[in-house]
Design a protein around this motif. Structure first.
Motif, short mmCIF file in Angstrom:
data_model
loop_
_atom_site.label_atom_id
_atom_site.label_comp_id
_atom_site.label_asym_id
_atom_site.label_seq_id
_atom_site.Cartn_x
_atom_site.Cartn_y
_atom_site.Cartn_z
N ASP A 55 0.84 -1.21 0.00
CA ASP A 55 0.00 0.00 0.00
C ASP A 55 0.87 1.25 0.00
OD1 ASP A 55 -2.28 -1.53 0.03
OD2 ASP A 55 -2.57 -1.40 2.21
N GLU A 56 1.98 1.20 0.71
CA GLU A 56 2.88 2.35 0.77
C GLU A 56 3.50 2.63 -0.61
OE1 GLU A 56 2.11 0.79 4.66
OE2 GLU A 56 2.93 -0.20 2.87
N ASP A 61 3.51 5.79 -5.71
CA ASP A 61 3.44 5.76 -7.17
C ASP A 61 2.09 5.17 -7.56
OD1 ASP A 61 3.68 5.50 -9.88
OD2 ASP A 61 5.51 4.29 -9.85
N PRO A 62 1.06 6.02 -7.75
CA PRO A 62 -0.29 5.54 -8.03
C PRO A 62 -0.40 4.63 -9.25
CG PRO A 62 -0.35 7.85 -7.41
CD PRO A 62 1.10 7.49 -7.56
N ALA A 63 0.55 4.73 -10.20
CA ALA A 63 0.50 3.86 -11.37
C ALA A 63 0.63 2.39 -10.99
CB ALA A 63 1.62 4.24 -12.35
N LYS A 64 1.23 2.13 -9.83
CA LYS A 64 1.40 0.75 -9.39
C LYS A 64 0.10 0.14 -8.88
CE LYS A 64 6.32 1.16 -8.32
NZ LYS A 64 7.36 1.22 -7.26
N GLU A 65 -0.94 0.95 -8.75
CA GLU A 65 -2.24 0.41 -8.31
C GLU A 65 -2.81 -0.55 -9.34
OE1 GLU A 65 -5.04 2.14 -6.17
OE2 GLU A 65 -3.71 3.38 -4.96
N ASP A 66 -2.53 -0.29 -10.61
CA ASP A 66 -3.07 -1.12 -11.69
C ASP A 66 -2.11 -2.23 -12.06
OD1 ASP A 66 -5.37 0.46 -11.81
OD2 ASP A 66 -4.43 1.86 -13.20
N THR A 67 -1.60 -2.94 -11.07
CA THR A 67 -0.67 -4.04 -11.29
C THR A 67 -1.06 -5.20 -10.40
OG1 THR A 67 0.88 -3.34 -9.57
CG2 THR A 67 1.24 -2.45 -11.78
#
Length: 267
Positions: A55-56, A61-67
């Motif tokens: 989560d940190e 890096d919000p782009a890592k949410e879609d991974t």
């Protein structure tokens, strides 16, 4: 994330009508089977998706949410594969280029993952390296054997698999991890290789206007001459992005690829 986050790259109001940019021969029966399989496994209490970043890290890096990794579980304790869809590093075409492969591998007993990565060559490879690290770190929980794992990919996804095979996870931030026991590639015109590359299987259609079959064949022949175990197939009448190739001249190629991987397990 079953369908591309970048929604400009797909169309269709039903699963039967699904179309993905760069892809051909999308089989609606396969699409329905994939969605139903994931639904049934989730309803059964199985974990079908794993985040690969904390989560940190996603907050930074919000782009890592879609991974993350979709998990098509096979036999507990069996070896694992990571399947990487193409999409020209602009989007992730998983429903045609990695989910079908992962489902078929799970039917054969192998533990298969389909990676949803950040578009872009560098970020995609970083996500694949992180995914390998995640699986190694959670191998007991996932019930997977890490020895002689394989990396699969089509188009851009094939480049990811090849680059991780060539440079290793450490080059992309994944730390010191074993290289894959086999790389399985579909339709990408990559030329570079190293004599330390893993055994490599590749296939492509002879009418592919994006990945020329002669370029792929030349690379595999050069690798073979360098002492790397390889296998190459070109299929008549097929263009880019045929996936499993159901109903085409390529149908059944995945069985050849699995046999190639299994040959490496015996060495």
């Amino acid at each position: 994330m079953l369908f591309p986050v970048e929604d400009a790259y797909y169309s269709g109001d039903t699963l039967e009508e699904l179309q993905l940019t760069y892809y051909s021969h999308i089989d609606p029966d396969e699409t329905v089977e994939i969605v139903n399989t994931l639904r049934e496994r989730a309803a059964d209490g199985q974990t079908i998706f794993y985040d690969i970043y904390t989560d940190e890290e996603k907050a930074a890096d919000p782009a890592k949410e879609d991974t993350g990794l979709f998990f098509f579980k096979g036999i507990p304790g069996e070896k694992f594969a990571i399947c990487n869809a193409g999409g020209a590093f602009a989007y992730v075409g998983a429903m045609q280029d990695s989910f079908p492969h992962a489902l078929e591998l799970s039917k054969k007993g192998y533990n298969a993952f389909a990676l949803i990565y950040r578009p872009g060559a560098q970020t995609a490879c970083e996500d694949l390296a992180r995914a390998i690290r995640f699986i190694f770190d959670h191998a007991d929980e996932l019930e997977v054997e890490t020895d002689c794992y394989s990396l699969w990919g089509g188009s851009a996804g094939a480049r990811m698999a090849a680059w991780l095979g060539s440079y290793g996870a450490e080059a992309f931030g994944g730390g010191d991890l074993p290289r894959p026991g086999a790389v399985i590639m579909q339709y990408t015109g990559l030329s570079e290789y190293f004599e330390s590359d893993p055994p490599t299987y590749a296939c492509v259609g002879d009418r592919d206007g994006i990945a020329n079959w002669r370029v792929m064949q030349a690379r595999l022949e050069a690798m073979q001459q360098a002492g790397i175990d390889t296998e190459f197939h070109v299929y008549s009448g097929l263009g880019h992005g045929f996936g499993l190739g159901t109903g085409t001249s390529a149908e059944g190629w995945i069985n050849d690829a699995v046999s190639f991987w299994e040959q490496q397990m015996k060495k």
